[in-house]
Design an enzyme around this catalytic site. Structure first.
Site, PDB file in Angstrom:
ATOM      1  N   HIS A   1       0.873  -1.190   0.000  1.00 17.10           N
ATOM      2  CA  HIS A   1       0.000   0.000   0.000  1.00 17.10           C
ATOM      3  C   HIS A   1       0.899   1.226   0.000  1.00 17.10           C
ATOM      4  O   HIS A   1       1.619   1.468  -0.958  1.00 17.10           O
ATOM      5  CB  HIS A   1      -0.926  -0.114   1.220  1.00 17.10           C
ATOM      6  CG  HIS A   1      -2.050   0.876   1.283  1.00 17.10           C
ATOM      7  ND1 HIS A   1      -2.417   1.668   0.242  1.00 17.10           N
ATOM      8  CD2 HIS A   1      -2.904   1.178   2.308  1.00 17.10           C
ATOM      9  CE1 HIS A   1      -3.435   2.431   0.606  1.00 17.10           C
ATOM     10  NE2 HIS A   1      -3.748   2.157   1.858  1.00 17.10           N
TER      11      HIS A   1
ATOM     12  N   HIS B   1      -2.779  -2.462  -9.636  1.00 17.48           N
ATOM     13  CA  HIS B   1      -3.689  -1.814  -8.698  1.00 17.48           C
ATOM     14  C   HIS B   1      -4.957  -2.633  -8.598  1.00 17.48           C
ATOM     15  O   HIS B   1      -5.401  -3.195  -9.604  1.00 17.48           O
ATOM     16  CB  HIS B   1      -4.017  -0.390  -9.173  1.00 17.48           C
ATOM     17  CG  HIS B   1      -4.539   0.470  -8.091  1.00 17.48           C
ATOM     18  ND1 HIS B   1      -5.865   0.443  -7.713  1.00 17.48           N
ATOM     19  CD2 HIS B   1      -3.924   1.341  -7.259  1.00 17.48           C
ATOM     20  CE1 HIS B   1      -6.031   1.283  -6.718  1.00 17.48           C
ATOM     21  NE2 HIS B   1      -4.874   1.835  -6.409  1.00 17.48           N
TER      22      HIS B   1
ATOM     23  N   ASP C   1       2.547   5.367  -7.196  1.00 19.80           N
ATOM     24  CA  ASP C   1       3.822   5.347  -6.499  1.00 19.80           C
ATOM     25  C   ASP C   1       5.007   5.004  -7.377  1.00 19.80           C
ATOM     26  O   ASP C   1       6.137   4.958  -6.895  1.00 19.80           O
ATOM     27  CB  ASP C   1       3.735   4.387  -5.310  1.00 19.80           C
ATOM     28  CG  ASP C   1       2.952   5.047  -4.200  1.00 19.80           C
ATOM     29  OD1 ASP C   1       3.069   6.272  -4.072  1.00 19.80           O
ATOM     30  OD2 ASP C   1       2.218   4.353  -3.493  1.00 19.80           O
TER      31      ASP C   1
END
Ligand code: ACO
Length: 427
Positions: free
Chosen positions: A267, A306, A362
């Site tokens: 995460h 994701h 990210d």
């Protein structure tokens, strides 16, 4: 005619009409499906909540197939281009963009609550010099509940607003002090002349200069990163916030739990893991061998994939553009070439294409953070500062939800049904 779903139970031959609302059925409606009257009734089994809506929410809209992300109806691209983080935090929590007087008041309240109680500083000094800043962050946020016991009064809107302001205002101060602590540097007091994000940079990086002035490009880039991370509907950490909040815990305790969920490398810890991965790969010519090792099951390509997006994460697009602006100030991060090559190869590779694995938020954020001088251990903390706004917005929405009850999933029990205790000598 109302929308219903007809279910035929082949075990009994009975038919059931289950109401359909918003393209969903209520799992509790399945309970009427029974083989005999003593049955508990049918449950749905959904490990990791792949297909279960846990709430109705008006905060964030995502279309994972089309790569759409909107806060309160506003496209993330527009918010990142025109908004400031504190304005977007207001939008998430209160539902509309603030008018100028509301924004001025919000700004003023936030700047009044940036300081940390001196005892909190002392508490933070107790951590080892090499403590991970995210561990410091989440413990300190939890400890705030002991400083503000009136936060337990979650039904009082005045108290809720005060705790909301405290959390958003103090999150960067805690983050900055966690960093200064690990670097052995003294705590920097806030400068109310600076913006929310400018002051955060001041609290991080001020040395002996009488007044710290942040670079405007870097200040804006960090503000945009906070906006991009501010909310993402019912992800792992937000679900943790709502789960803990559903027991009527105070917001500091709930947020500490959310931050703990964010810490994990699948995460919010992913941006730290991406940077470590890029550093390990080292140069662009090593990328093909690394991709092969991922395909052979040796770890994951961090920053890719994701649960919700099955196309390019819209936040990753904005971040890629922001990265170029930052590198013009800081110089190009040499790991960018590794990242670009990794993205190029992965987006052409059948393994990633067939699984719809695209760069997520990210993949590039760590490169920007590193270019700005942050240690990778600070990356999840930066994520947490932005996400604090979303966690609070979701918590507020939870408290106002008529359907609110303590979160308590069921299980499918697969263990021994009953056994008699066996004394030690007979085992
Ligand atoms: N690298 C390689 N393979 C992957 C990756 C990856 N990053 N992500 C998923 N896969 C593969 C899985 O091995 C699986 O393959 P299989 O069908 O052959 O078994 C398939 O793709 C589906 O993967 P799941 O794990 O079922 O997908 P899930 O939705 O549960 O996981 C997650 C989503 C956790 C984000 C995953 O893609 C991942 O681990 N990514 C890397 C970590 C990361 O970047 N996390 C940040 C997410 S964004 C955020 O939290 C802010």
């Amino acid at each position: 005619m109302a929308d219903t779903l007809t279910i035929t139970d082949n075990r009994t031959g009975k038919q059931y009409e289950i109401p359909v609302t918003d393209d969903t059925i209520r799992a509790a409606d399945l309970r009427q499906i029974k083989v005999d009257p003593d049955d508990f009734g049918m449950m749905s089994y959904d490990p990791a909540f792949l297909n279960t809506a846990s709430c109705r929410s008006a905060i964030t809209f995502i279309d994972g197939d089309k790569g759409i992300l909107r806060y309160r109806g506003y496209p993330i691209e527009q918010l990142a281009e025109h908004g400031t983080f504190i304005e977007i935090a207001y939008l998430l929590i209160y539902g509309d963009l603030p008018i100028s007087t509301e924004l001025a008041e919000w700004k003023d309240e936030l700047s009044q609550h940036v300081m940390l109680h001196e005892n909190i500083k002392k508490f933070m000094e107790g951590f080892r010099y090499d403590a991970h800043p995210m561990g410091i962050f989440l413990s300190t946020v939890g400890a705030l509940s002991t400083f503000y016991p009136q936060a337990k009064d979650i039904d009082d809107p005045v108290s809720r607003r005060l705790q909301t302001i405290r959390l958003i205002a103090k999150a960067p101060s805690i983050a900055a002090y966690a960093y200064r602590h690990s670097a052995g540097k003294p705590y920097v007091y806030p400068d109310s002349e600076l913006s929310y994000t400018g002051n955060f940079l001041n609290q991080l990086y001020k040395r002996t200069e009488p007044v710290y002035r942040p670079d405007p490009v870097l200040e804006r880039a960090l503000d945009v990163l906070f906006i991009l991370h501010a909310d993402h509907e019912q992800n792992c950490s937000t679900s943790a916030m709502r789960n803990i909040g559903s027991s009527n815990a105070d917001p500091y305790s709930s947020l500490a739990g959310a931050a703990a969920a964010l810490y994990g490398p699948l995460h919010g810890g992913a941006n730290e893991a991406v940077l470590r991965m890029l550093t390990k790969i080292g140069t662009a010519d090593q990328v093909p061998a690394f991709v092969e090792s991922v395909k052979n099951g040796k770890g994951r390509l961090m920053g890719f994939g994701h649960r919700v997006y099955k196309s390019y994460d819209p936040r990753a697009k904005v971040i890629k553009a922001t990265a170029n602006q930052v590198f013009e100030v800081t110089g190009r991060n040499p790991l960018l070439d590794v990242a670009l090559e990794l993205e190029r190869i992965a987006l052409e590779d059948e393994y990633f294409v067939s699984r719809k694995l695209y760069p997520n938020v990210d993949f590039y954020s760590g490169l920007i953070y590193q270019a700005m001088g942050f240690d990778p251990s600070m990356f999840p903390v930066l994520f947490a500062i932005g996400r604090t706004a979303g966690w609070i917005a979701q918590w507020e929405e939870l408290l106002g939800d008529e359907a609110r009850k303590i979160a308590r999933p069921r299980q499918v029990y697969v263990g021994e049904l009953i056994r008699d205790y066996v004394t030690m000598g007979d085992r």
